[in-house]
Design a protein around this motif. Structure first.
Motif, PDB file in Angstrom:
ATOM      1  N   GLU A 183       4.870  17.720   8.210  1.00  0.00           N
ATOM      2  CA  GLU A 183       4.530  16.781   7.149  1.00  0.00           C
ATOM      3  C   GLU A 183       4.383  15.406   7.775  1.00  0.00           C
ATOM      4  O   GLU A 183       5.274  14.928   8.467  1.00  0.00           O
ATOM      5  CB  GLU A 183       5.607  16.741   6.074  1.00  0.00           C
ATOM      6  CG  GLU A 183       5.266  15.788   4.946  1.00  0.00           C
ATOM      7  CD  GLU A 183       6.234  15.861   3.788  1.00  0.00           C
ATOM      8  OE1 GLU A 183       6.368  14.845   3.089  1.00  0.00           O
ATOM      9  OE2 GLU A 183       6.852  16.909   3.576  1.00  0.00           O
ATOM     10  N   PHE A 184       3.230  14.796   7.547  1.00  0.00           N
ATOM     11  CA  PHE A 184       2.947  13.471   8.058  1.00  0.00           C
ATOM     12  C   PHE A 184       2.770  12.551   6.855  1.00  0.00           C
ATOM     13  O   PHE A 184       2.074  12.899   5.915  1.00  0.00           O
ATOM     14  CB  PHE A 184       1.666  13.472   8.894  1.00  0.00           C
ATOM     15  CG  PHE A 184       1.669  14.493   9.997  1.00  0.00           C
ATOM     16  CD1 PHE A 184       2.422  14.295  11.141  1.00  0.00           C
ATOM     17  CD2 PHE A 184       0.931  15.653   9.895  1.00  0.00           C
ATOM     18  CE1 PHE A 184       2.428  15.228  12.169  1.00  0.00           C
ATOM     19  CE2 PHE A 184       0.924  16.593  10.912  1.00  0.00           C
ATOM     20  CZ  PHE A 184       1.680  16.375  12.053  1.00  0.00           C
ATOM     21  N   VAL A 185       3.385  11.395   6.864  1.00  0.00           N
ATOM     22  CA  VAL A 185       3.247  10.436   5.774  1.00  0.00           C
ATOM     23  C   VAL A 185       2.367   9.304   6.278  1.00  0.00           C
ATOM     24  O   VAL A 185       2.712   8.631   7.247  1.00  0.00           O
ATOM     25  CB  VAL A 185       4.625   9.914   5.315  1.00  0.00           C
ATOM     26  CG1 VAL A 185       4.465   8.901   4.196  1.00  0.00           C
ATOM     27  CG2 VAL A 185       5.501  11.076   4.861  1.00  0.00           C
ATOM     28  N   VAL A 186       1.221   9.127   5.607  1.00  0.00           N
ATOM     29  CA  VAL A 186       0.217   8.171   6.070  1.00  0.00           C
ATOM     30  C   VAL A 186      -0.280   7.310   4.915  1.00  0.00           C
ATOM     31  O   VAL A 186      -0.160   7.675   3.749  1.00  0.00           O
ATOM     32  CB  VAL A 186      -0.981   8.901   6.725  1.00  0.00           C
ATOM     33  CG1 VAL A 186      -0.547   9.672   7.953  1.00  0.00           C
ATOM     34  CG2 VAL A 186      -1.656   9.828   5.731  1.00  0.00           C
ATOM     35  N   ALA A 187      -0.850   6.170   5.252  1.00  0.00           N
ATOM     36  CA  ALA A 187      -1.494   5.307   4.259  1.00  0.00           C
ATOM     37  C   ALA A 187      -2.828   5.936   3.856  1.00  0.00           C
ATOM     38  O   ALA A 187      -3.397   6.730   4.607  1.00  0.00           O
ATOM     39  CB  ALA A 187      -1.728   3.930   4.851  1.00  0.00           C
ATOM     40  N   MET A 192       0.849  -1.169   0.000  1.00  0.00           N
ATOM     41  CA  MET A 192       0.000   0.000   0.000  1.00  0.00           C
ATOM     42  C   MET A 192       0.898   1.236   0.000  1.00  0.00           C
ATOM     43  O   MET A 192       1.701   1.410   0.906  1.00  0.00           O
ATOM     44  CB  MET A 192      -0.894  -0.028   1.244  1.00  0.00           C
ATOM     45  CG  MET A 192      -1.731   1.194   1.418  1.00  0.00           C
ATOM     46  SD  MET A 192      -2.777   1.215   2.907  1.00  0.00           S
ATOM     47  CE  MET A 192      -3.368  -0.419   3.037  1.00  0.00           C
ATOM     48  N   PRO A 193       0.800   2.123  -1.002  1.00  0.00           N
ATOM     49  CA  PRO A 193       1.642   3.313  -1.030  1.00  0.00           C
ATOM     50  C   PRO A 193       1.207   4.303   0.049  1.00  0.00           C
ATOM     51  O   PRO A 193       0.034   4.397   0.384  1.00  0.00           O
ATOM     52  CB  PRO A 193       1.400   3.883  -2.424  1.00  0.00           C
ATOM     53  CG  PRO A 193       0.070   3.356  -2.824  1.00  0.00           C
ATOM     54  CD  PRO A 193      -0.083   2.017  -2.142  1.00  0.00           C
ATOM     55  N   PHE A 194       2.186   5.002   0.559  1.00  0.00           N
ATOM     56  CA  PHE A 194       1.890   6.012   1.564  1.00  0.00           C
ATOM     57  C   PHE A 194       1.844   7.374   0.910  1.00  0.00           C
ATOM     58  O   PHE A 194       2.505   7.623  -0.090  1.00  0.00           O
ATOM     59  CB  PHE A 194       2.945   5.980   2.677  1.00  0.00           C
ATOM     60  CG  PHE A 194       2.778   4.787   3.563  1.00  0.00           C
ATOM     61  CD1 PHE A 194       2.067   4.883   4.736  1.00  0.00           C
ATOM     62  CD2 PHE A 194       3.311   3.559   3.209  1.00  0.00           C
ATOM     63  CE1 PHE A 194       1.892   3.780   5.552  1.00  0.00           C
ATOM     64  CE2 PHE A 194       3.151   2.453   4.016  1.00  0.00           C
ATOM     65  CZ  PHE A 194       2.436   2.566   5.184  1.00  0.00           C
ATOM     66  N   SER A 195       1.061   8.282   1.467  1.00  0.00           N
ATOM     67  CA  SER A 195       0.868   9.610   0.911  1.00  0.00           C
ATOM     68  C   SER A 195       1.404  10.663   1.867  1.00  0.00           C
ATOM     69  O   SER A 195       1.168  10.576   3.067  1.00  0.00           O
ATOM     70  CB  SER A 195      -0.622   9.875   0.685  1.00  0.00           C
ATOM     71  OG  SER A 195      -1.161   8.920  -0.182  1.00  0.00           O
ATOM     72  N   PRO A 196       2.099  11.670   1.329  1.00  0.00           N
ATOM     73  CA  PRO A 196       2.512  12.764   2.213  1.00  0.00           C
ATOM     74  C   PRO A 196       1.303  13.618   2.565  1.00  0.00           C
ATOM     75  O   PRO A 196       0.444  13.871   1.732  1.00  0.00           O
ATOM     76  CB  PRO A 196       3.514  13.544   1.373  1.00  0.00           C
ATOM     77  CG  PRO A 196       3.186  13.213  -0.025  1.00  0.00           C
ATOM     78  CD  PRO A 196       2.562  11.846  -0.026  1.00  0.00           C
ATOM     79  N   GLY A 201      -1.501   8.090  -3.160  1.00  0.00           N
ATOM     80  CA  GLY A 201      -0.671   8.969  -3.982  1.00  0.00           C
ATOM     81  C   GLY A 201      -1.014  10.435  -3.873  1.00  0.00           C
ATOM     82  O   GLY A 201      -0.397  11.264  -4.520  1.00  0.00           O
ATOM     83  N   ALA A 202      -1.990  10.793  -3.047  1.00  0.00           N
ATOM     84  CA  ALA A 202      -2.409  12.182  -2.935  1.00  0.00           C
ATOM     85  C   ALA A 202      -1.581  12.929  -1.903  1.00  0.00           C
ATOM     86  O   ALA A 202      -1.134  12.375  -0.920  1.00  0.00           O
ATOM     87  CB  ALA A 202      -3.881  12.254  -2.535  1.00  0.00           C
TER      88      ALA A 202
END
Length: 82
Positions: free
Chosen positions: A51-55, A1-5, A79-80
């Motif tokens: 900046e938080f990087v979350v699924a 699952m890609p993570f999004s900034p 990806g958003a």
């Protein structure tokens, strides 16, 4: 699952009044039915630009300065950058 900034900018102008000089504390939580409060804290920051990087998913984003606090539910897509 890609993570999004997930980027959150702090206030554009300096605060005045009783909370002047106090940082804005930003938080990201997610629903968690197993937690006593029903939510689980994922991240917290007092940085001017956080900046938080979350699924991908739905999160509760909060901003607090002194005793003032606001929260908003935010949907993050794969990806958003929100």
């Amino acid at each position: 699952m890609p993570f999004s900034p997930f980027r959150v900018a702090g206030p554009a102008a300096a605060a005045t009044g009783p909370f002047a000089g106090q940082p804005v504390v930003l938080s990201v939580e997610e629903d968690d039915p197993d937690a006593p409060s029903g939510r689980r804290m994922l991240a917290r920051s007092a940085a001017p630009r956080a900046e938080f990087v979350v699924a991908p998913g739905t999160y509760i984003v909060g901003a607090q300065r002194g005793s003032l606090e606001t929260r908003e539910r935010v949907d993050v897509a794969a990806g958003a950058s929100v």
